[in-house]
Every structure is written in structure tokens, then in C-alpha cells.
Design an enzyme around this catalytic site. Sequence first.
Site, PDB file in Angstrom:
ATOM      1  N   PRO A 135      -4.581  -5.533  -8.277  1.00 14.52           N
ATOM      2  CG  PRO A 135      -5.817  -7.421  -7.683  1.00 14.52           C
ATOM      3  CD  PRO A 135      -5.968  -5.986  -8.074  1.00 14.52           C
ATOM      4  CB  SER A 139       4.428   1.384 -10.868  1.00  9.89           C
ATOM      5  OG  SER A 139       5.079   0.977  -9.689  1.00  9.89           O
ATOM      6  NE  ARG A 245       2.701  10.284  -5.673  1.00 10.39           N
ATOM      7  CZ  ARG A 245       2.537  10.111  -6.976  1.00 10.39           C
ATOM      8  NH1 ARG A 245       2.643  11.131  -7.806  1.00 10.39           N
ATOM      9  NH2 ARG A 245       2.288   8.909  -7.455  1.00 10.39           N
ATOM     10  CD  GLU A 365      -0.105   8.372  -1.480  1.00 10.23           C
ATOM     11  OE1 GLU A 365      -0.165   9.096  -2.493  1.00 10.23           O
ATOM     12  OE2 GLU A 365      -1.066   8.157  -0.738  1.00 10.23           O
ATOM     13  CB  THR A 367       8.128   2.678  -6.138  1.00  8.04           C
ATOM     14  OG1 THR A 367       8.517   2.947  -7.485  1.00  8.04           O
ATOM     15  CG2 THR A 367       6.978   1.669  -6.122  1.00  8.04           C
TER      16      THR A 367
HETATM   17  C1  LIG Z   1       0.964  -0.470   3.267  1.00  6.16           C
HETATM   18  C2  LIG Z   1       0.488   0.000   1.907  1.00  6.16           C
HETATM   19  C3  LIG Z   1      -0.621   0.841   1.838  1.00  6.16           C
HETATM   20  C4  LIG Z   1      -1.098   1.254   0.587  1.00  6.16           C
HETATM   21  N1  LIG Z   1      -2.242   2.043   0.520  1.00  6.16           N
HETATM   22  C5  LIG Z   1      -2.815   2.303  -0.687  1.00  6.16           C
HETATM   23  C6  LIG Z   1      -4.084   2.967  -0.764  1.00  6.16           C
HETATM   24  O1  LIG Z   1      -4.650   3.388   0.246  1.00  6.16           O
HETATM   25  N2  LIG Z   1      -4.659   3.112  -1.982  1.00  6.16           N
HETATM   26  C7  LIG Z   1      -4.068   2.668  -3.148  1.00  6.16           C
HETATM   27  O2  LIG Z   1      -4.665   2.826  -4.215  1.00  6.16           O
HETATM   28  N3  LIG Z   1      -2.859   2.037  -3.094  1.00  6.16           N
HETATM   29  C8  LIG Z   1      -2.225   1.845  -1.899  1.00  6.16           C
HETATM   30  N4  LIG Z   1      -1.002   1.188  -1.843  1.00  6.16           N
HETATM   31  C9  LIG Z   1      -0.426   0.673  -3.082  1.00  6.16           C
HETATM   32  C10 LIG Z   1       0.865   1.347  -3.515  1.00  6.16           C
HETATM   33  O3  LIG Z   1       0.604   2.633  -3.992  1.00  6.16           O
HETATM   34  C11 LIG Z   1       1.545   0.425  -4.533  1.00  6.16           C
HETATM   35  O4  LIG Z   1       2.055  -0.685  -3.809  1.00  6.16           O
HETATM   36  C12 LIG Z   1       2.648   1.110  -5.301  1.00  6.16           C
HETATM   37  O5  LIG Z   1       2.111   2.058  -6.194  1.00  6.16           O
HETATM   38  C13 LIG Z   1       3.507   0.128  -6.099  1.00  6.16           C
HETATM   39  O6  LIG Z   1       2.714  -0.743  -6.819  1.00  6.16           O
HETATM   40  P1  LIG Z   1       3.005  -2.334  -6.741  1.00  6.16           P
HETATM   41  O7  LIG Z   1       3.066  -2.711  -5.319  1.00  6.16           O
HETATM   42  O8  LIG Z   1       2.008  -3.007  -7.611  1.00  6.16           O
HETATM   43  O9  LIG Z   1       4.436  -2.496  -7.327  1.00  6.16           O
HETATM   44  P2  LIG Z   1       4.851  -2.604  -8.882  1.00  6.16           P
HETATM   45  O10 LIG Z   1       4.207  -1.507  -9.657  1.00  6.16           O
HETATM   46  O11 LIG Z   1       4.648  -3.999  -9.349  1.00  6.16           O
HETATM   47  O12 LIG Z   1       6.408  -2.279  -8.822  1.00  6.16           O
HETATM   48  C14 LIG Z   1       7.362  -3.259  -8.378  1.00  6.16           C
HETATM   49  C15 LIG Z   1       8.764  -2.675  -8.598  1.00  6.16           C
HETATM   50  O13 LIG Z   1       8.950  -2.371  -9.987  1.00  6.16           O
HETATM   51  C16 LIG Z   1       9.376  -1.025 -10.123  1.00  6.16           C
HETATM   52  N5  LIG Z   1       8.831  -0.471 -11.378  1.00  6.16           N
HETATM   53  C17 LIG Z   1       7.530  -0.461 -11.797  1.00  6.16           C
HETATM   54  N6  LIG Z   1       7.437   0.174 -12.964  1.00  6.16           N
HETATM   55  C18 LIG Z   1       8.686   0.580 -13.316  1.00  6.16           C
HETATM   56  C19 LIG Z   1       9.255   1.298 -14.415  1.00  6.16           C
HETATM   57  N7  LIG Z   1       8.485   1.777 -15.406  1.00  6.16           N
HETATM   58  N8  LIG Z   1      10.568   1.510 -14.420  1.00  6.16           N
HETATM   59  C20 LIG Z   1      11.367   1.083 -13.420  1.00  6.16           C
HETATM   60  N9  LIG Z   1      10.905   0.393 -12.355  1.00  6.16           N
HETATM   61  C21 LIG Z   1       9.580   0.163 -12.302  1.00  6.16           C
HETATM   62  C22 LIG Z   1       8.825  -0.301  -8.912  1.00  6.16           C
HETATM   63  O14 LIG Z   1       9.559   0.875  -8.631  1.00  6.16           O
HETATM   64  C23 LIG Z   1       8.968  -1.364  -7.840  1.00  6.16           C
HETATM   65  O15 LIG Z   1      10.266  -1.306  -7.314  1.00  6.16           O
HETATM   66  C24 LIG Z   1      -0.455   0.834  -0.595  1.00  6.16           C
HETATM   67  C25 LIG Z   1       0.680   0.014  -0.508  1.00  6.16           C
HETATM   68  C26 LIG Z   1       1.159  -0.387   0.730  1.00  6.16           C
HETATM   69  C27 LIG Z   1       2.368  -1.276   0.781  1.00  6.16           C
END
Ligand SMILES: Cc1cc2nc3c(=O)[nH]c(=O)nc-3n(C[C@H](O)[C@H](O)[C@H](O)COP(=O)(O)OP(=O)(O)OC[C@H]3O[C@@H](n4cnc5c(N)ncnc54)[C@H](O)[C@@H]3O)c2cc1C
Length: 386
Positions: A135, A139, A245, A365, A367
Site C-alpha cells: 500500500p 514504484s 517486462r 511492472e 510505470t
Molecule cells: C491491474 C494491476 C495489476 C498489478 N499486479 C501486480 C502484481 O501482480 N504484483 C505486484 O507486486 N504489483 C502489481 N501491480 C502494482 C504495480 O506494479 C504498481 O501499481 C506500480 O508499480 C506503481 O505503483 P503505485 O501504484 O504505488 O504508484 P506510485 O508508485 O505511487 O506512483 C504514482 C505516480 O508517481 C510517479 N512516480 C513515482 N516515483 C517517481 C519518481 N521517483 N519520479 C517521478 N515520478 C514518480 C509514478 O510514475 C506514477 O505516475 C499491479 C497494478 C495494477 C494496476
Amino acid sequence: MATDYYQIDDLLSEEHKLIRQTVRDFVNQDIKPVIDEMAQNHTDIPDLMPKLGAIGALGPYIPEEYGGAGLDQISYGLIMQELEAGDSAVRSSASVQSSLVMFPIYTFGSEEQKRKYLPKLATGEMIGCFGLTEPNHGSNPSGMETRIVDKGSHYLLNGAKMWITNSPIADIAVVWARDEEGKVRGVIAERGMKGFSTPETHNKWSLRASKTGELVFENVEIPKENLLPGVHSLRGPLSCLDSARYGIAWGVVGAAIDCYETALKYALERNQFGKPIASFQLQQKKLAEFVTEITKAQLLVWRLGTLKNEGKASGAQISMAKRNNVRMAIDIARESRQILGGMGIVGDYPMMRHAANLESVITYEGTHDVHLLITGNDITGINAFK
Ligand SMILES: Cc1cc2nc3c(=O)[nH]c(=O)nc-3n(C[C@H](O)[C@H](O)[C@H](O)COP(=O)(O)OP(=O)(O)OC[C@H]3O[C@@H](n4cnc5c(N)ncnc54)[C@H](O)[C@@H]3O)c2cc1C
């Protein structure tokens, strides 16, 4: 699915083409006729995993002695491409099972773990999921809060993962957690273990034919033999992500071709102002750009596949392909929908579904932005993540 503007087929072996045709036939017979209903109703495809197992789409590059097909990386890519032409949910299930569950067990697992889990994962009799995202840490997985503590006879696992593909239907989960020394370790949690639950995430507008959920661990006792002995850092889960990826970079080409071919056919058949809409320059511009972008993406993944076969593909090269190809596919899905006018918004045509699915694919995988930062870091030597 015949788009091959640069005769890339000439670079494929007869075996590659046979594998591709097998998966294409499966998608045409078992996925395309039902996928709209499944996505509209937010239900998963019945018996998907055993069906994927039967066509060799689960762990295709895992050696045969563990139930895989022992195929090369181009074969893996072609399988992902055909599956995603059906739906990203189908490719996601195959990706997770292959690259995020079978790959770590094969690469980092004990001989007993490989023999216990891999053959059943390869047939789809057992479904796996991969728990890295939390949660508070998406990233930046290095912030991971999930913990294992050595209790002598077992490990005690506490924490929560979210956005986990297939968690509500999984039999096992490969879970990443820090130990008392702060090292990232991998454990295999099994459904039915006390304190382990997998609540489903509802109301998605994307990947609606795939289950997504959480993994919750409250004092779960993990037997010692369920620790993956070969992982001691975040490099372990990141290597799994590289493999997944790579499959995504191929897969989305399939979604893009499905949209392009649908739009081309429609544009040739639909008449306005007394002639096919394909005869108008504005529509030709769209179609010509689609096939150009698809061709570039096909060449990118083909070369990446040959590098991967030689063990030479870097994580940064994989990031570039994932980022470029997903953007290419989502742009084509959105633009091609317009060529269909009003018809483009109904489920008889695949564009809206592909476009909505690709909103997840561009986020999971790593963003779109994060992959750009990986390229930036690679070419400048400067980490701009923090
Ligand atoms: C349908 C679905 C299936 C998934 N399946 C899996 C799975 O099987 N196993 C698993 O472990 N995960 C899974 N994920 C999770 C997915 O890998 C994460 O949602 C993704 O890594 C982004 O993390 P977050 O959603 O917390 O976004 P955040 O990390 O909060 O990012 C939000 C925004 O901030 C930007 N951002 C973050 N850090 C930076 C930075 N340093 N510089 C600039 N911009 C930044 C990001 O690019 C994004 O636009 C899944 C997600 C979805 C939607």
C-alpha cells in the site's frame, strides 16, 4: 493477426511460427468469442489457467524436466503477443505465472521447491501470484514494510501487499519481505495458511477479465522449507520483473495489431460521402502511422529477444522496450477507436477494452515515468529517482 510489414517472419524459425499459430488458434477459438462478455461482467475466463497450460503458455522457457517447454525467448515473446491480441488479462495471467512465479522458483528455489511447484504451475493445475507492491510502496519497492522473523522452527510473516494479479484465485504466492537483517527474502505462502487472506479489489475499469487483489499476512507461519534459498536482496524480485517486462513489450504488440487490423478493415468497408473512409487522407494518416509504429515495435522486441537468448539483454534495454511499446499500443488503441466513430465505443469491437486494459499495463511492472528514469540513469549515470 498477420501484420508483418518488414518481413520479420523471415527471422523466425518454423518452430516459432508453429508455436505462434497454436496460440493464435487458441485465442481465436477460446478467447475472442467470450472476452467481451467476461470483461463487461467483470468475471474471469473459465478454466483459463489449465487451458493456457495445455497450449504450453505457462513457463515456456522453463526446462522440460520441471514441466516447462524449454523454449527460447523469442517463443516466449510470440506467445505473449498472441495472448494479448486476445486480451491483456490473458497475457497478464500467463506473464505472472511464468515470469513472476515459475521464474523465481526455478531461479532461486531449492530442488524440492522446483519439483513440488513447477510441474503443477506449468499445467495450470496450480495458480500462483507475486507479491511485491505494498500500500505504501509501489514504484519504490525498497521501502518494503512486510517482514519475516525467524522463529527457529518457522518464519513468522507479517504485512500486506496490494494490486496483486490473480491473488483472489491463487493457490500460492511468491512474497517478498525483509528479514531481521533488512535483507529482501522470498517466501512461498500457500492458501489455507492461518492468517493469510486475499481480499479482491473491485470496481476496476481495466483488466476486467482478470482478478486483482491484496495479500494480507497476520502472523502467518511459513515453514522453513518455503524460503527461496537463492535470494538475499531486491535484485531477486527485480530480475523477475525484467522477465515479465520483456513479455509485456511483446504482448502489447499483439493488442496494437488487433486494433490496427480491426480499424483497417472497418475503414475499407465503411462508406461516408460516397466512398470508403479509408480513402480520406486523415484516416490514411492514422493507419499509416499505426503500421509504422507497430513495425518499429516488432523490430525492437525481435532484437531484444535475440539479445535475451544470448543472455545479453540489460534491464535498461528491457525498460526501453516496455515503455516504448506500451505507449505505442495505448496510442493506437485510442486513435483506432476514433476510426470506428460511434461503433468504436461498443464491445463488438476490441478498442475500448484494449485501451482500458493498457491503462494498467502502462502502470504495472514499472510505470511509464519510472522506465524513462531507468533509461535516463543508464545513459547519464545519474539517478533521478530521488
Ligand atoms: C491491474 C494491476 C495489476 C498489478 N499486479 C501486480 C502484481 O501482480 N504484483 C505486484 O507486486 N504489483 C502489481 N501491480 C502494482 C504495480 O506494479 C504498481 O501499481 C506500480 O508499480 C506503481 O505503483 P503505485 O501504484 O504505488 O504508484 P506510485 O508508485 O505511487 O506512483 C504514482 C505516480 O508517481 C510517479 N512516480 C513515482 N516515483 C517517481 C519518481 N521517483 N519520479 C517521478 N515520478 C514518480 C509514478 O510514475 C506514477 O505516475 C499491479 C497494478 C495494477 C494496476
